[in-house]
Design a protein around this motif. Structure first.
Motif, PDB file in Angstrom:
ATOM      1  N   GLY A 385      20.238  61.913  40.326  1.00 55.75           N
ATOM      2  CA  GLY A 385      19.915  60.514  40.056  1.00 55.75           C
ATOM      3  C   GLY A 385      19.062  59.875  41.125  1.00 55.75           C
ATOM      4  N   HIS A 386      18.190  60.644  41.770  1.00 57.24           N
ATOM      5  CA  HIS A 386      17.298  60.110  42.799  1.00 57.24           C
ATOM      6  C   HIS A 386      15.854  60.415  42.419  1.00 57.24           C
ATOM      7  CE1 HIS A 386      19.972  59.003  46.318  1.00 57.24           C
ATOM      8  NE2 HIS A 386      20.821  59.450  45.408  1.00 57.24           N
ATOM      9  N   ARG A 387      14.963  59.693  43.068  1.00 55.81           N
ATOM     10  CA  ARG A 387      13.534  59.877  42.856  1.00 55.81           C
ATOM     11  C   ARG A 387      12.824  59.660  44.186  1.00 55.81           C
ATOM     12  NH1 ARG A 387      11.425  56.192  38.279  1.00 55.81           N
ATOM     13  NH2 ARG A 387      12.857  57.535  37.101  1.00 55.81           N
ATOM     14  N   PHE A 388      11.693  60.340  44.380  1.00 55.32           N
ATOM     15  CA  PHE A 388      10.972  60.236  45.641  1.00 55.32           C
ATOM     16  C   PHE A 388      10.215  58.907  45.713  1.00 55.32           C
ATOM     17  CE2 PHE A 388      11.367  64.887  45.377  1.00 55.32           C
ATOM     18  CZ  PHE A 388      11.867  65.131  46.644  1.00 55.32           C
ATOM     19  N   SER A 389      10.197  58.365  46.922  1.00 53.14           N
ATOM     20  CA  SER A 389       9.488  57.111  47.145  1.00 53.14           C
ATOM     21  C   SER A 389       7.985  57.362  47.167  1.00 53.14           C
ATOM     22  CB  SER A 389       9.926  56.483  48.468  1.00 53.14           C
ATOM     23  OG  SER A 389      11.314  56.260  48.483  1.00 53.14           O
ATOM     24  N   PRO A 390       7.189  56.443  46.649  1.00 50.43           N
ATOM     25  CA  PRO A 390       5.727  56.612  46.717  1.00 50.43           C
ATOM     26  C   PRO A 390       5.239  56.500  48.150  1.00 50.43           C
ATOM     27  CG  PRO A 390       6.317  54.468  45.812  1.00 50.43           C
ATOM     28  CD  PRO A 390       7.592  55.233  45.919  1.00 50.43           C
ATOM     29  N   MET A 391       4.203  57.249  48.472  1.00 44.71           N
ATOM     30  CA  MET A 391       3.691  57.287  49.842  1.00 44.71           C
ATOM     31  C   MET A 391       2.170  57.190  49.907  1.00 44.71           C
ATOM     32  SD  MET A 391       4.443  61.349  50.580  1.00 44.71           S
ATOM     33  CE  MET A 391       3.655  61.268  52.153  1.00 44.71           C
ATOM     34  N   MET A 392       1.517  56.877  48.817  1.00 44.72           N
ATOM     35  CA  MET A 392       0.058  56.772  48.793  1.00 44.72           C
ATOM     36  C   MET A 392      -0.340  55.346  48.447  1.00 44.72           C
ATOM     37  SD  MET A 392      -2.743  58.846  46.487  1.00 44.72           S
ATOM     38  CE  MET A 392      -2.312  60.405  47.237  1.00 44.72           C
ATOM     39  N   SER A 393      -1.310  54.840  49.165  1.00 43.15           N
ATOM     40  CA  SER A 393      -1.849  53.510  48.913  1.00 43.15           C
ATOM     41  C   SER A 393      -3.370  53.564  49.034  1.00 43.15           C
ATOM     42  CB  SER A 393      -1.271  52.490  49.905  1.00 43.15           C
ATOM     43  OG  SER A 393      -1.591  52.854  51.231  1.00 43.15           O
ATOM     44  N   LEU A 394      -4.014  52.627  48.407  1.00 48.18           N
ATOM     45  CA  LEU A 394      -5.473  52.566  48.394  1.00 48.18           C
ATOM     46  C   LEU A 394      -5.950  51.657  49.516  1.00 48.18           C
ATOM     47  CD1 LEU A 394      -8.143  53.317  47.053  1.00 48.18           C
ATOM     48  CD2 LEU A 394      -7.844  51.359  45.518  1.00 48.18           C
ATOM     49  N   ALA A 395      -6.709  52.232  50.454  1.00 43.63           N
ATOM     50  CA  ALA A 395      -7.291  51.470  51.555  1.00 43.63           C
ATOM     51  C   ALA A 395      -8.776  51.238  51.276  1.00 43.63           C
ATOM     52  CB  ALA A 395      -7.081  52.214  52.872  1.00 43.63           C
ATOM     53  N   GLU A 396      -9.503  50.792  52.287  1.00 43.69           N
ATOM     54  CA  GLU A 396     -10.919  50.481  52.120  1.00 43.69           C
ATOM     55  C   GLU A 396     -11.730  51.777  52.108  1.00 43.69           C
ATOM     56  OE1 GLU A 396     -12.108  47.827  55.132  1.00 43.69           O
ATOM     57  OE2 GLU A 396     -10.800  46.182  54.472  1.00 43.69           O
ATOM     58  N   GLY A 397     -12.029  52.273  50.932  1.00 34.20           N
ATOM     59  CA  GLY A 397     -12.878  53.441  50.794  1.00 34.20           C
ATOM     60  C   GLY A 397     -12.163  54.768  50.833  1.00 34.20           C
ATOM     61  N   PHE A 398     -10.833  54.804  50.955  1.00 34.21           N
ATOM     62  CA  PHE A 398     -10.106  56.067  50.987  1.00 34.21           C
ATOM     63  C   PHE A 398      -8.653  55.802  50.584  1.00 34.21           C
ATOM     64  CE2 PHE A 398      -9.771  54.108  55.117  1.00 34.21           C
ATOM     65  CZ  PHE A 398      -8.446  54.257  55.466  1.00 34.21           C
ATOM     66  N   PHE A 399      -7.925  56.880  50.362  1.00 32.74           N
ATOM     67  CA  PHE A 399      -6.512  56.814  50.026  1.00 32.74           C
ATOM     68  C   PHE A 399      -5.696  57.076  51.290  1.00 32.74           C
ATOM     69  CE2 PHE A 399      -8.581  57.942  46.067  1.00 32.74           C
ATOM     70  CZ  PHE A 399      -7.976  57.076  45.168  1.00 32.74           C
ATOM     71  N   ASP A 400      -4.804  56.161  51.585  1.00 29.78           N
ATOM     72  CA  ASP A 400      -3.970  56.249  52.779  1.00 29.78           C
ATOM     73  C   ASP A 400      -2.613  56.838  52.395  1.00 29.78           C
ATOM     74  OD1 ASP A 400      -3.029  56.048  55.326  1.00 29.78           O
ATOM     75  OD2 ASP A 400      -2.459  53.936  55.145  1.00 29.78           O
ATOM     76  N   ILE A 401      -2.190  57.882  53.118  1.00 28.72           N
ATOM     77  CA  ILE A 401      -0.922  58.565  52.857  1.00 28.72           C
ATOM     78  C   ILE A 401       0.008  58.310  54.027  1.00 28.72           C
ATOM     79  CG2 ILE A 401       0.213  60.784  52.450  1.00 28.72           C
ATOM     80  CD1 ILE A 401      -2.394  61.772  51.247  1.00 28.72           C
ATOM     81  N   ASP A 402       1.173  57.752  53.750  1.00 28.98           N
ATOM     82  CA  ASP A 402       2.181  57.444  54.756  1.00 28.98           C
ATOM     83  C   ASP A 402       3.217  58.569  54.757  1.00 28.98           C
ATOM     84  OD1 ASP A 402       3.868  56.333  56.586  1.00 28.98           O
ATOM     85  OD2 ASP A 402       4.696  54.827  55.215  1.00 28.98           O
ATOM     86  N   TYR A 403       3.116  59.470  55.715  1.00 30.99           N
ATOM     87  CA  TYR A 403       4.069  60.577  55.805  1.00 30.99           C
ATOM     88  C   TYR A 403       5.432  60.134  56.314  1.00 30.99           C
ATOM     89  CZ  TYR A 403       0.959  64.393  54.555  1.00 30.99           C
ATOM     90  OH  TYR A 403       0.154  65.262  53.852  1.00 30.99           O
ATOM     91  N   GLY A 404       5.565  58.883  56.706  1.00 28.65           N
ATOM     92  CA  GLY A 404       6.877  58.385  57.089  1.00 28.65           C
ATOM     93  C   GLY A 404       7.832  58.303  55.918  1.00 28.65           C
ATOM     94  N   ALA A 405       7.298  58.201  54.715  1.00 28.45           N
ATOM     95  CA  ALA A 405       8.136  58.140  53.508  1.00 28.45           C
ATOM     96  C   ALA A 405       8.169  59.474  52.772  1.00 28.45           C
ATOM     97  CB  ALA A 405       7.627  57.036  52.575  1.00 28.45           C
ATOM     98  N   PHE A 406       7.829  60.566  53.457  1.00 26.93           N
ATOM     99  CA  PHE A 406       7.756  61.862  52.785  1.00 26.93           C
ATOM    100  C   PHE A 406       9.128  62.317  52.294  1.00 26.93           C
ATOM    101  CE2 PHE A 406       7.679  66.509  52.720  1.00 26.93           C
ATOM    102  CZ  PHE A 406       6.549  66.749  51.974  1.00 26.93           C
ATOM    103  N   HIS A 407      10.171  62.074  53.084  1.00 33.94           N
ATOM    104  CA  HIS A 407      11.519  62.531  52.726  1.00 33.94           C
ATOM    105  C   HIS A 407      12.368  61.429  52.085  1.00 33.94           C
ATOM    106  CE1 HIS A 407      10.849  66.233  55.005  1.00 33.94           C
ATOM    107  NE2 HIS A 407      10.379  65.491  55.994  1.00 33.94           N
TER     108      HIS A 407
END
Length: 504
Positions: A385-407
């Motif tokens: 009953g769990h799901r992974f948190s999203p970790m990708m966001s759209l920045a200025e001209g690129f996609f930003d990935i936050d590895y702090g929310a990987f787990h």
């Protein structure tokens, strides 16, 4: 009884209990109304008098969201306060009431990918020498460096001893001060000088002080042998060190897997999911994902198979197992009738004992060598009953990935039933809807104006006396056209008569 009436007169009647004196049976008391729900009665016996006190339970704290819990944990960690250990479902109470963790399963594959298997009682160890190159490459770094140093040191010492033996046999050591004597190697006056000449010959340094002369044919042959053997040793040992340094095992250190696997609904289907990511900017070419279920089982014939391996499909039929690993991906395994988790529910998951081994293979873009990263999940590391948190966001001209929310994971509404039970429930619901719609359509056809219009007799379609056999024919869920039997008889060239006239 007088004591009760005099001292505890202020107690309400709803809290009075029947009192029995010594030597007497229980005294019948009037039925008191039941205390309200949630009230705890605590009885205390004072001599022959029993009193009760009502204690209201503490109010339950309101349910907090995942964001508030995460913020509280971060604030607690920033303040340096230790987290409270709460006894969960995987812990058991010890002898004195302390929480005792449940015995964990011995891992088949560690989290870092190392296989926890040791080979023992091997009698054919000579097979390692038949593939000496792979044996040296597979050694750890301490053994590899020791073999590397010893390979050069032994050859230098071996040929140095031979050069010293040649000088000793020819008598060069006895004519060191004789200028008319031509030695095999100039300026070799002992074992140390012979050893240094061996090093200069094999490494092609050539300082020019110790030189072989043309009066020693044995020395010339030995010089050729040492030069050839020295080149072979250089090529072999340098090749081993180069392969060991360029091994893609360290490349697998930057391929990370999520700490836990989760089970939740995706597109109304129960799925087992885990996350994989690549920390480097250089990509893994042709990445391929596989998964295995490691679980002991017993066959129908009674054979026990320890650590049986069952394949877990992660998209082999559809091609989803071939990854374009540019950003972290969630690998999903649909729990269907072919899945080994088809009959596993949440209660079964908490009691089951298994291990899921995940394997990521691909080619390193920089070196072109094949790389393999492995990890594993025990049964208590699979969150229902769990799901992974999203970790990708759209920045200025690129996609930003936050590895702090990987787990990070969060809870979602998921039924605790197994995939098989959910499938049966969906099938029952679909069948119920199908038959209910069909029955309504049948009722409309039976009661509609079309059916009554077909049931009436149409003039001119019967026989001459009006008694032709006319009757409607019905089928399930539909009506057929009314056919005139007499008309069919006339078309077939036969004459239809009334049954009463034929009997007359």
């Amino acid at each position: 009884m007088a004591l009760e009436n005099s001292v505890f007169t202020s107690l309400p009647e709803s809290l009075s209990l029947p009192v029995s004196e010594k030597g007497e049976g229980p005294v019948a008391a009037e039925t008191a109304p039941a205390p309200p729900t949630g009230v705890i009665d605590v009885s205390e016996e004072l001599g022959n008098v029993v009193t009760t006190d009502t204690v209201l339970p503490p109010e339950k704290p309101a349910a907090r969201s995942f964001q508030s819990k995460l913020a509280a944990r971060e604030a607690q960690a920033a303040a340096g306060q230790p987290r409270k250990k709460v006894q969960g479902a995987g812990t058991e109470k010890g002898k004195f009431g302390w929480g005792r963790s449940k015995r964990r399963r011995q891992r088949y594959v560690e989290k870092n990918g190392r296989c926890n298997v040791q080979h023992g009682n091997m009698r054919e160890t000579y097979r390692y020498l038949t593939d000496i190159f792979t044996t040296l490459v597979d050694l750890n770094w301490r053994c590899s460096l020791f073999v590397f140093v010893m390979a050069y040191a032994v050859t230098w010492l071996f040929f140095g001893a031979i050069w010293y033996l040649i000088a000793y046999c020819r008598g060069d050591l006895d004519h060191l001060e004789d200028e008319t004597w031509t030695p095999c190697v100039n300026n070799v006056n002992g074992f140390i000088s012979a050893f240094l000449f061996s090093i200069e010959t094999e490494t092609t340094i050539g300082y020019g002080h110790r030189v072989i002369t043309d009066q020693c044919p044995v020395g010339t042959i030995l010089l050729l042998l040492q030069a050839i053997l020295g080149s072979m040793v250089n090529a072999f040992m340098v090749g081993c060190m180069f392969v060991k340094i360029s091994q893609p095992n360290k490349r697998a250190e930057t391929l990370v897997f999520s700490r836990n696997a989760v089970i939740s609904l995706r597109d109304d289907r129960l799925c087992l999911m885990f996350r994989v990511g690549d920390l480097r900017s250089s990509h893994i070419v042709g990445a391929n994902m596989r998964a295995k279920l490691i679980k002991s089982k017993q066959t129908q014939e009674g054979e026990f198979i320890p650590l049986d391996q069952t394949d877990i499909s992660v998209g082999f039929e559809t091609g989803d197992d071939r990854l374009f690993l540019v950003s972290p991906l969630v690998i999903s395994h649909e729990i269907d009738a072919h899945s080994p988790f088809w009959e596993m529910s949440q209660a079964h998951l908490e009691k089951d004992d298994f291990e899921i081994v995940v394997i990521l293979e691909g080619m390193v873009e920089a070196t072109g060598m094949t790389c393999q990263a492995r990890s594993s999940y025990l049964a208590d590391e699979v969150l229902w009953g769990h799901r992974f948190s999203p970790m990708m966001s759209l920045a200025e001209g690129f996609f930003d990935i936050d590895y702090g929310a990987f787990h990070h994971t969060f809870e979602v509404d998921t039924s605790s039933s197994s995939a098989r039970e959910l499938s049966l429930a969906a099938a029952r619901l679909e069948a119920h809807l199908y038959w209910s719609i069909s029955s309504r359509l049948d009722e409309e056809k039976w009661d509609g104006p079309n059916l009554t219009g077909h049931s009436e007799k149409q003039p001119g379609r019967g026989s001459a006396n009006g008694k032709g056999g006319v009757g409607p024919t019905f089928a399930l869920g539909q009506t057929t056209e009314v056919q005139d039997q007499s008309g069919q008889g006339e078309q077939n060239g036969s004459v239809t008569t009334d049954q009463s006239e034929s009997e007359a």
